[in-house]
Design an enzyme around this catalytic site. Structure first.
Site, PDB file in Angstrom:
ATOM      1  CB  CYS A   1     -21.105   6.505  27.152  1.00 29.14           C
ATOM      2  SG  CYS A   1     -19.469   7.361  26.900  1.00 29.14           S
TER       3      CYS A   1
ATOM      4  CG  PHE B   1      -7.154   2.548   6.977  1.00 33.30           C
ATOM      5  CD1 PHE B   1      -8.268   2.083   6.470  1.00 33.30           C
ATOM      6  CD2 PHE B   1      -6.986   3.616   7.650  1.00 33.30           C
ATOM      7  CE1 PHE B   1      -9.506   2.808   6.545  1.00 33.30           C
ATOM      8  CE2 PHE B   1      -8.239   4.387   7.981  1.00 33.30           C
ATOM      9  CZ  PHE B   1      -9.623   3.945   7.358  1.00 33.30           C
ATOM     10  CB  VAL B   2      -2.491  -3.012   9.295  1.00 37.12           C
ATOM     11  CG1 VAL B   2      -1.323  -3.575   8.991  1.00 37.12           C
ATOM     12  CG2 VAL B   2      -2.391  -1.958  10.443  1.00 37.12           C
ATOM     13  NE  ARG B   3      -8.295  -1.806   3.849  1.00 38.77           N
ATOM     14  CZ  ARG B   3      -9.140  -1.397   4.875  1.00 38.77           C
ATOM     15  NH1 ARG B   3      -9.291  -1.638   6.125  1.00 38.77           N
ATOM     16  NH2 ARG B   3      -9.917  -0.264   4.303  1.00 38.77           N
ATOM     17  CG  ASP B   4      -5.094  -4.042   0.117  1.00 40.23           C
ATOM     18  OD1 ASP B   4      -5.059  -5.390   0.114  1.00 40.23           O
ATOM     19  OD2 ASP B   4      -6.037  -3.440   0.276  1.00 40.23           O
ATOM     20  CD  GLU B   5       2.876  -5.697   1.115  1.00 37.38           C
ATOM     21  OE1 GLU B   5       4.088  -5.100   1.294  1.00 37.38           O
ATOM     22  OE2 GLU B   5       2.511  -6.710   1.747  1.00 37.38           O
ATOM     23  NE  ARG B   6      -4.449   0.898   1.390  1.00 35.35           N
ATOM     24  CZ  ARG B   6      -5.409   1.389   2.143  1.00 35.35           C
ATOM     25  NH1 ARG B   6      -5.294   2.140   3.285  1.00 35.35           N
ATOM     26  NH2 ARG B   6      -6.486   0.744   1.958  1.00 35.35           N
TER      27      ARG B   6
END
Length: 285
Positions: A119, A260-265
């Site tokens: 933009c 990066f909320v995934r795989d317990e982290r």
């Protein structure tokens, strides 16, 4: 209108090939038109065209208009319905009739639509413009346990009806401090899914969302932080990564931003005090 469309594909696996049915996420344009002005001089103007997955179109329009600062409360809207005059566009044109007292600042609307990463606005200009629309930094005592965040991706995925069939659609989910998923909206566009979610809360007089968090299925761009800030959300989390400007805006907004909320982290980029890390610190000692 359907969320998914059937197709026949050639599926290749190893050395094998077979023809099989499949489902795709539907993508169609939605034109949002405003009816505005005094009773004796009503006018109409198109304000946006977005590519979206049909469904919850009224919520999408209301979420968009609220986060762009055009409307502030449900009473600003007289009606919101699809236009049927043009059969070629049936279901893809939505007219929102504003209350005669609502004054539309068209210049501000043009300045504050940050849906393009090219933009040309610098970060400070973008943030200053959004700050002018908000009541200031988010104030909330919302506190979340790390275990709640770890569980969110699977809980939201379970509620994604269209994703289960297509694998090609985004979700925005509203959740409370206990991790209960309160509402989920899906769309082929990330910002559309969030507009639908905020629009639903707006129409139910649920704003500001000071005691809720929002979870997104993709990355976090600055426009998603902008919309969440307008809705008063204290915590925004996502499966993917945030951009540098998204982090900068979240810091100015006083929002907790998590990626990066995934795989317990997960990674916390701003306002980490809304995550209860005491138990984690005790475990690591």
């Amino acid at each position: 209108m359907a969320l998914v469309a059937p197709v026949t594909i050639q599926k290749i696996s190893g050395d094998g090939l077979k023809e099989t049915p499949d489902l795709l996420a539907v993508e169609e344009p939605l034109e949002i038109r405003l009816g505005f002005g005094p009773v004796d001089d009503r006018q109409q103007r198109s304000v946006a065209v977005t590519m979206r997955t049909p469904g919850h179109d009224e919520e999408l329009a209301m979420g968009f208009l609220f986060t762009e600062g055009i409307i502030q409360r449900p009473s600003d809207i007289i009606s919101c319905r699809h236009c049927v005059q043009d059969s070629a566009k049936e279901g893809n044109v939505l007219r929102v009739e504003l209350h005669p007292d609502v004054v539309v600042d068209w210049a501000r609307l043009n300045r504050n639509t940050f849906t393009s990463s090219s933009c040309g606005l610098c970060g400070k200009t973008t943030i200053d413009a959004v700050m002018a629309l908000t009541p200031g930094p988010v104030s909330s005592d919302f506190l979340l346990e790390p275990t709640v965040l770890h569980a969110l991706p699977e809980r939201v995925r379970t509620a994604q009806r269209a994703f289960a069939y297509t694998g090609g659609i985004h979700a925005a989910a509203l959740f409370n401090a206990a991790g209960t998923v309160l509402l989920v909206r899906e769309d082929i566009g990330r910002h559309n899914a969030l507009d639908k979610l905020i629009g639903a809360a707006f129409w139910q007089n649920g704003l500001p969302l000071s005691q809720s968090g929002i979870f997104l299925s993709g990355r976090i761009g600055v426009e998603l932080v902008q919309k969440s800030w307008m809705a008063g959300v204290p915590l925004l989390a996502a499966v993917g990564a945030p951009s540098s400007l998204a982090v900068q805006m979240a810091q100015e907004a006083g929002m907790t931003l998590i990626g990066f909320v995934r795989d317990e982290r997960f990674n916390v980029y701003s306002k980490a005090e809304r995550i209860n890390v005491h138990s984690l610190l005790a475990t690591s000692l």
